[in-house]
Write a protein that holds these residues in place. Structure first.
Motif, PDB file in Angstrom:
ATOM      1  N   HIS A  57      -4.302   0.969  -1.712  1.00 26.47           N
ATOM      2  CA  HIS A  57      -3.811  -0.701  -1.707  1.00 26.47           C
ATOM      3  C   HIS A  57      -3.480  -0.925  -3.301  1.00 26.47           C
ATOM      4  N   VAL A  58      -2.204  -0.994  -3.410  1.00 27.39           N
ATOM      5  CA  VAL A  58      -1.736  -1.188  -5.081  1.00 27.39           C
ATOM      6  C   VAL A  58      -1.739  -2.684  -5.167  1.00 27.39           C
ATOM      7  N   LEU A  59      -1.107  -3.660  -4.413  1.00 29.80           N
ATOM      8  CA  LEU A  59      -0.974  -5.078  -4.745  1.00 29.80           C
ATOM      9  C   LEU A  59      -1.811  -5.801  -3.640  1.00 29.80           C
ATOM     10  N   GLY A  84      -0.956  -6.735 -17.924  1.00 29.98           N
ATOM     11  CA  GLY A  84      -2.043  -5.988 -17.368  1.00 29.98           C
ATOM     12  C   GLY A  84      -2.258  -4.556 -17.755  1.00 29.98           C
ATOM     13  N   PRO A  85      -3.547  -4.110 -17.681  1.00 30.10           N
ATOM     14  CA  PRO A  85      -3.670  -2.923 -18.090  1.00 30.10           C
ATOM     15  C   PRO A  85      -2.800  -1.716 -17.335  1.00 30.10           C
ATOM     16  N   SER A  86      -2.816  -0.569 -17.931  1.00 30.28           N
ATOM     17  CA  SER A  86      -1.910   0.484 -17.288  1.00 30.28           C
ATOM     18  C   SER A  86      -2.390   0.648 -15.908  1.00 30.28           C
ATOM     19  N   GLY A  87      -1.628   0.865 -14.983  1.00 27.22           N
ATOM     20  CA  GLY A  87      -1.997   1.210 -13.339  1.00 27.22           C
ATOM     21  C   GLY A  87      -2.314  -0.013 -12.602  1.00 27.22           C
ATOM     22  N   CYS A  88      -2.097  -1.267 -13.229  1.00 28.53           N
ATOM     23  CA  CYS A  88      -2.590  -2.430 -12.373  1.00 28.53           C
ATOM     24  C   CYS A  88      -1.681  -2.923 -11.454  1.00 28.53           C
ATOM     25  N   GLY A  89      -0.418  -2.251 -11.630  1.00 30.18           N
ATOM     26  CA  GLY A  89       0.622  -2.630 -10.385  1.00 30.18           C
ATOM     27  C   GLY A  89       1.803  -3.162 -10.754  1.00 30.18           C
ATOM     28  N   LYS A  90       1.926  -3.405 -12.330  1.00 31.74           N
ATOM     29  CA  LYS A  90       2.955  -4.307 -12.717  1.00 31.74           C
ATOM     30  C   LYS A  90       4.393  -3.856 -12.120  1.00 31.74           C
ATOM     31  N   SER A  91       4.676  -2.643 -12.635  1.00 35.48           N
ATOM     32  CA  SER A  91       5.789  -1.790 -12.151  1.00 35.48           C
ATOM     33  C   SER A  91       6.270  -1.900 -10.721  1.00 35.48           C
ATOM     34  N   THR A  92       4.886  -1.787  -9.754  1.00 40.48           N
ATOM     35  CA  THR A  92       5.031  -1.668  -8.412  1.00 40.48           C
ATOM     36  C   THR A  92       5.547  -3.182  -8.064  1.00 40.48           C
ATOM     37  N   LEU A  93       4.955  -4.031  -8.285  1.00 38.88           N
ATOM     38  CA  LEU A  93       5.315  -5.517  -8.191  1.00 38.88           C
ATOM     39  C   LEU A  93       6.730  -5.680  -8.468  1.00 38.88           C
ATOM     40  N   TYR A 105      12.736  11.294  -0.126  1.00 39.20           N
ATOM     41  CA  TYR A 105      12.321  10.370   0.848  1.00 39.20           C
ATOM     42  C   TYR A 105      11.090  10.632   1.178  1.00 39.20           C
ATOM     43  N   ARG A 106       9.967   9.464   1.206  1.00 36.72           N
ATOM     44  CA  ARG A 106       8.808   9.812   1.841  1.00 36.72           C
ATOM     45  C   ARG A 106       9.176   9.692   3.500  1.00 36.72           C
ATOM     46  N   PHE A 107       8.669  10.699   3.935  1.00 39.11           N
ATOM     47  CA  PHE A 107       8.659  10.666   5.546  1.00 39.11           C
ATOM     48  C   PHE A 107       7.461  11.376   5.925  1.00 39.11           C
ATOM     49  N   SER A 159       0.727  -1.229   0.171  1.00 35.47           N
ATOM     50  CA  SER A 159      -0.003   0.096   0.005  1.00 35.47           C
ATOM     51  C   SER A 159       0.897   1.243  -0.053  1.00 35.47           C
ATOM     52  N   PHE A 160       0.486   2.126  -0.716  1.00 37.66           N
ATOM     53  CA  PHE A 160       0.937   3.624  -0.361  1.00 37.66           C
ATOM     54  C   PHE A 160       0.109   4.267   0.407  1.00 37.66           C
ATOM     55  N   GLY A 161       0.404   4.531   1.484  1.00 35.05           N
ATOM     56  CA  GLY A 161      -0.778   5.178   2.553  1.00 35.05           C
ATOM     57  C   GLY A 161      -2.016   4.303   2.414  1.00 35.05           C
ATOM     58  N   ASP A 177      11.623  -3.952 -16.837  1.00 35.48           N
ATOM     59  CA  ASP A 177      10.256  -3.011 -17.008  1.00 35.48           C
ATOM     60  C   ASP A 177       9.979  -2.373 -18.336  1.00 35.48           C
ATOM     61  N   GLU A 178       9.118  -3.080 -18.998  1.00 33.55           N
ATOM     62  CA  GLU A 178       8.746  -2.466 -20.189  1.00 33.55           C
ATOM     63  C   GLU A 178      10.208  -2.256 -21.064  1.00 33.55           C
ATOM     64  N   PRO A 179      11.150  -2.677 -21.356  1.00 35.50           N
ATOM     65  CA  PRO A 179      12.492  -2.444 -21.736  1.00 35.50           C
ATOM     66  C   PRO A 179      12.109  -1.920 -23.232  1.00 35.50           C
ATOM     67  N   THR A 200       5.274  -5.843 -19.747  1.00 39.28           N
ATOM     68  CA  THR A 200       5.184  -5.375 -20.972  1.00 39.28           C
ATOM     69  C   THR A 200       3.634  -5.224 -21.103  1.00 39.28           C
ATOM     70  N   HIS A 201       3.290  -4.297 -22.277  1.00 37.83           N
ATOM     71  CA  HIS A 201       2.163  -4.089 -22.680  1.00 37.83           C
ATOM     72  C   HIS A 201       1.668  -4.804 -23.951  1.00 37.83           C
ATOM     73  N   ASP A 202       2.844  -5.084 -24.588  1.00 42.76           N
ATOM     74  CA  ASP A 202       2.677  -5.697 -25.872  1.00 42.76           C
ATOM     75  C   ASP A 202       2.543  -7.234 -26.026  1.00 42.76           C
TER      76      ASP A 202
HETATM   77  N1  ATP Z   1       4.772   6.368  -5.131  1.00 43.47           N
HETATM   78  C1  ATP Z   1       3.237   6.046  -5.153  1.00 43.47           C
HETATM   79  N2  ATP Z   1       2.246   6.821  -4.291  1.00 43.47           N
HETATM   80  C2  ATP Z   1       1.082   6.235  -4.419  1.00 43.47           C
HETATM   81  N3  ATP Z   1       0.714   5.474  -5.492  1.00 43.47           N
HETATM   82  C3  ATP Z   1       1.469   4.946  -6.270  1.00 43.47           C
HETATM   83  C4  ATP Z   1       2.848   5.375  -6.119  1.00 43.47           C
HETATM   84  N4  ATP Z   1       3.619   4.436  -7.139  1.00 43.47           N
HETATM   85  C5  ATP Z   1       2.527   3.841  -7.960  1.00 43.47           C
HETATM   86  N5  ATP Z   1       1.462   4.105  -7.302  1.00 43.47           N
HETATM   87  C6  ATP Z   1      -0.018   3.647  -7.793  1.00 43.47           C
HETATM   88  O1  ATP Z   1      -0.037   2.360  -7.906  1.00 43.47           O
HETATM   89  C7  ATP Z   1      -0.705   2.063  -9.044  1.00 43.47           C
HETATM   90  C8  ATP Z   1       0.171   1.322  -9.893  1.00 43.47           C
HETATM   91  O2  ATP Z   1       1.057   1.423 -10.584  1.00 43.47           O
HETATM   92  P1  ATP Z   1       2.375   0.882 -11.357  1.00 43.47           P
HETATM   93  O3  ATP Z   1       3.068   2.108 -11.876  1.00 43.47           O
HETATM   94  O4  ATP Z   1       2.761  -0.265 -10.544  1.00 43.47           O
HETATM   95  O5  ATP Z   1       1.179   0.649 -12.629  1.00 43.47           O
HETATM   96  P2  ATP Z   1       1.827  -0.286 -13.982  1.00 43.47           P
HETATM   97  O6  ATP Z   1       1.197  -1.490 -13.847  1.00 43.47           O
HETATM   98  O7  ATP Z   1       3.151  -0.270 -14.016  1.00 43.47           O
HETATM   99  O8  ATP Z   1       1.235   0.770 -15.249  1.00 43.47           O
HETATM  100  P3  ATP Z   1       2.090   1.079 -16.504  1.00 43.47           P
HETATM  101  O9  ATP Z   1       1.804  -0.096 -17.176  1.00 43.47           O
HETATM  102  O10 ATP Z   1       1.387   2.309 -16.820  1.00 43.47           O
HETATM  103  O11 ATP Z   1       3.510   1.237 -16.204  1.00 43.47           O
HETATM  104  C9  ATP Z   1      -1.075   3.063  -9.806  1.00 43.47           C
HETATM  105  O12 ATP Z   1      -2.622   3.321  -9.728  1.00 43.47           O
HETATM  106  C10 ATP Z   1      -0.483   4.315  -9.152  1.00 43.47           C
HETATM  107  O13 ATP Z   1      -1.034   5.398  -9.122  1.00 43.47           O
END
Ligand code: ATP
Ligand code: MG
Lengths: 332, 279
Positions: free
Chosen positions: A17-19, A36-45, B102-104, A12-14, A158-160, A191-193
């Motif tokens: 809840h992302v993953l 997965g679609p944009s914003g689904c959390g791939k990069s975050t994972l 940094y996030r704090f 979670s970011f605050g 990450d989407e190289p 990837t998106h592709d």
């Molecule tokens: N530092 C952060 N603080 C708050 N929310 C965040 C942060 N980083 C990512 N998010 C949120 O987490 C979700 C997933 O982001 P992420 O970058 O993982 O998406 P993604 O699947 O990689 O999308 P894309 O395909 O567009 O790259 C998004 O809704 C984004 O707004």
């Protein structure tokens, strides 16, 4: 042996809840693609696996050890970024060797590994150049080389290829496939592709809103999608969805038909007027209005003369359709 | 510039305007310079004339050299300016990095607090500062001036630099982390070189007010051995008689070091090495 194991991973970011409860296993030497679609959390994972973000809860295991509290450099991973992220003040050779110097590897070993990587990626003529003096494709190869020299247990991409043009993307895709065969390392690739996902993956992980929707081999997912989301996400053009009532099914249910399994001409279950025809040379996409909200796409192999406005009959094999309930789960 | 995009008329107009502006800006400096080489009489008779055989005189420079310890003043000014700039840039960049990277808890609040100083002039606190310096025994030391100027320059430095650091590619810093660079190495080796133009801007903004300041040297460090150049030059400006030769000569000398520093920083302003780091 497993290269990576995620157990009940949450992030979670605050309040966001992302993953959500991610469970996933990557076997040694496996090529896993996250789509997965944009914003689904791939990069975050990917960033959580790399250690660039802390997991809120759950366990991350790379190889034999739990790495939740291990800094990124000690996790045995290497990452390639969409934006290349090369060090602007270092030349190609220094870019690739920095991590090894940081690990205090002996000089001879560093030279040998850089030479090997640069040979593999055909970077020899550019070793003395700064990133600013390279083309996009060359920069991305340097970024890949920087990952290769570290000989990690796990590669993260990450989407190289998304900053490269179509021809270069295909070349680099082949190069990554070749690299995977040569190195026998485990790789995770975002990837998106569609094409990248289908051609590179041993295993595809489909994500939606921070949840794993389905995991399986590319053909598995294509032939046996667990739900409507996966069915629509994989395959291009994407699957047609028709209310089941049109085909004598019960109310609320839906039927999915892939565009490539539809034929035009003989009296079929559906009919409509042609809105638009896309001639791609090898195949022809016919977009038909069947009186539903979404247009119906038919993919024909070969070249056909069909006029917009013509009325066509759409036939398909009942066995090649997918039925989904109102919530989108697969029925048959 | 690309030839195809260049309109000769535009170029002439632009250069004309720039040349005109340069002339206007340099005129006072020019007048000071020529008059510093003239006799007192000549200064008043023909202030705009160039010095000739008759009116040429080094008397101003001689007075400056004899009167007081001018080289010491010079040295003091230089030390105060350079050290203050160094601290402003170092601490400003460090604070900016922490705020942007940094996030704090309280991150935004801290940023606002640090930016508050931009709006409140430090001179309002002169009495309290003097009191503080007396209690810590720092009165009549260069340290007192350096501390005050560093405090005065930090708010703007943090504000500008944190804005620039937010733009440094996240991926680049993360690549460094994965390659095993420490946070300090990432800061000094990756981030600082990329925000160099912003650092130069901050340096130029801060340099001139510090060099020219009369207020704090007069209040905090008026002793002979800690006088700065601006304060030292004041001896020539009397209530009844002003030794214009000496004043002009002192001013001419004072221009030199700032000019050299400016040239150093402005080269950084122009040079950018960001290209090629990220797409
Ligand atoms: N530092 C952060 N603080 C708050 N929310 C965040 C942060 N980083 C990512 N998010 C949120 O987490 C979700 C997933 O982001 P992420 O970058 O993982 O998406 P993604 O699947 O990689 O999308 P894309 O395909 O567009 O790259 C998004 O809704 C984004 O707004
Ligand atoms: Mg992403």
């Amino acid at each position: 042996m497993t290269a990576l194991q995620l157990t009940d991973l949450n992030k979670s970011f605050g309040a966001v809840h992302v993953l959500k409860d991610i469970n996933l296993t990557v076997e040694e030497g496996e090529f896993v693609v996250f789509v997965g679609p944009s914003g689904c959390g791939k990069s975050t994972l990917l960033r959580v696996i790399a250690g660039l973000e802390d997991a809120t809860s759950g366990e991350i295991r790379i190889g034999a050890s739990v790495v939740n509290d291990t800094p990124p450099a000690k996790r045995g991973i290497a990452m390639v970024f969409q934006s290349y992220a090369l060090y602007p003040h270092l030349n190609v050779c220094e870019n690739m060797s920095l991590a090894l110097k940081q690990e205090k590897q002996p000089k001879a070993e560093i030279e040998a590994r850089v030479a090997e990587a640069s040979r593999m990626l055909s970077l020899d003529p550019y070793l003395d150049r700064r990133p600013a003096e390279l083309s996009g494709g060359q920069r991305q190869r340097v970024a890949i080389g920087r990952a290769v020299v570290r000989q990690p247990q796990l590669f993260l991409f990450d989407e190289p290829l998304s900053n490269l043009d179509a021809a270069l993307r295909m070349n680099t895709r082949l190069e990554i496939a070749k690299l995977h065969r040569q190195l026998e390392g485990s790789m995770i690739y975002v990837t998106h592709d569609q094409t990248e996902a289908m051609t590179l993956a041993d295993k595809i992980v489909v994500l939606r809103d921070g949840r794993v929707e389905q995991v399986g081999s590319p053909m598995d997912l294509y032939n046996n999608p667990a739900n409507r989301f996966v069915a629509e996400f994989l395959g291009s053009p994407s699957m047609n969805i028709v209310p089941a009532t049109r085909l004598g099914g019960s109310d609320g249910e839906q039927v999915g038909i892939r565009p490539e399994y539809v034929h035009i001409g003989d009296a079929g279950a559906l009919a409509g007027s042609v809105i638009h025809v896309e001639h791609l040379g090898g195949d022809t996409n016919v977009i038909v209005d069947i009186g539903e909200e979404a247009p119906f796409t038919v993919r024909l192999f070969g070249q056909f003369d069909i006029e917009a406005g013509a009325t066509v009959q759409l036939g398909f094999d009942e066995a090649k359709t997918y039925r989904f309930d109102a919530a989108g789960s697969r029925l048959s | 510039m690309n030839k195809a995009r260049q309109n000769p008329l535009n170029a002439v107009a632009a250069h004309g305007a720039l040349i005109l502006y340069t002339l206007i800006a340099l005129f006072p400096v020019f007048v000071i310079l020529i008059n510093s080489f003239k006799t007192r009489k000549a200064i008043f008779r023909e202030p705009l004339a160039l010095p000739d055989a008759d009116s040429f005189s080094m008397i101003g420079y001689e007075t400056v050299m004899k009167q007081g310890d001018f080289f010491l003043y010079f040295q003091n000014s230089l030390i105060v300016t350079v050290v203050s700039l160094f601290f402003i840039l170092l601490f400003g960049a460090m604070a900016a990095f922490a705020l942007s990277e940094y996030r704090f808890r309280g991150n935004t609040l801290m940023g606002l607090y640090l930016a508050l100083g931009i709006m409140i002039p430090i001179r309002i606190g002169t009495v309290a500062i003097l009191d503080l310096m007396v209690q810590t025994g720092l009165v009549n030391t260069l340290m007192a001036l350096i501390l005050v100027y560093t405090a005065q320059g930090l708010p703007l430095a943090v504000f500008i630099l944190s804005e620039f650091m937010r733009q440094v590619s996240e991926d680049l810093k993360n690549a460094g982390r994965i390659d095993g660079l420490s946070e300090y190495t990432i800061f000094f080796r990756l981030v600082l070189p990329l925000v160099r133009p912003a650092m130069a801007t901050v340096a130029v903004f801060n340099m001139i007010p510090i060099w020219n300041d009369l207020w704090f040297p007069l209040i905090l460090a008026p002793a002979e051995e800690t006088k700065t150049l601006t304060l030292g030059s004041q001896v020539f400006i009397g209530q009844f008689v002003t030794d214009w030769n000496a004043v002009l000569s002192a001013l001419s000398l004072a221009i030199l070091p700032v000019m050299i520093l400016y040239v150093i920083f402005s080269r950084q302003l122009i040079r950018g090495i960001t290209s090629g780091a990220v797409k």
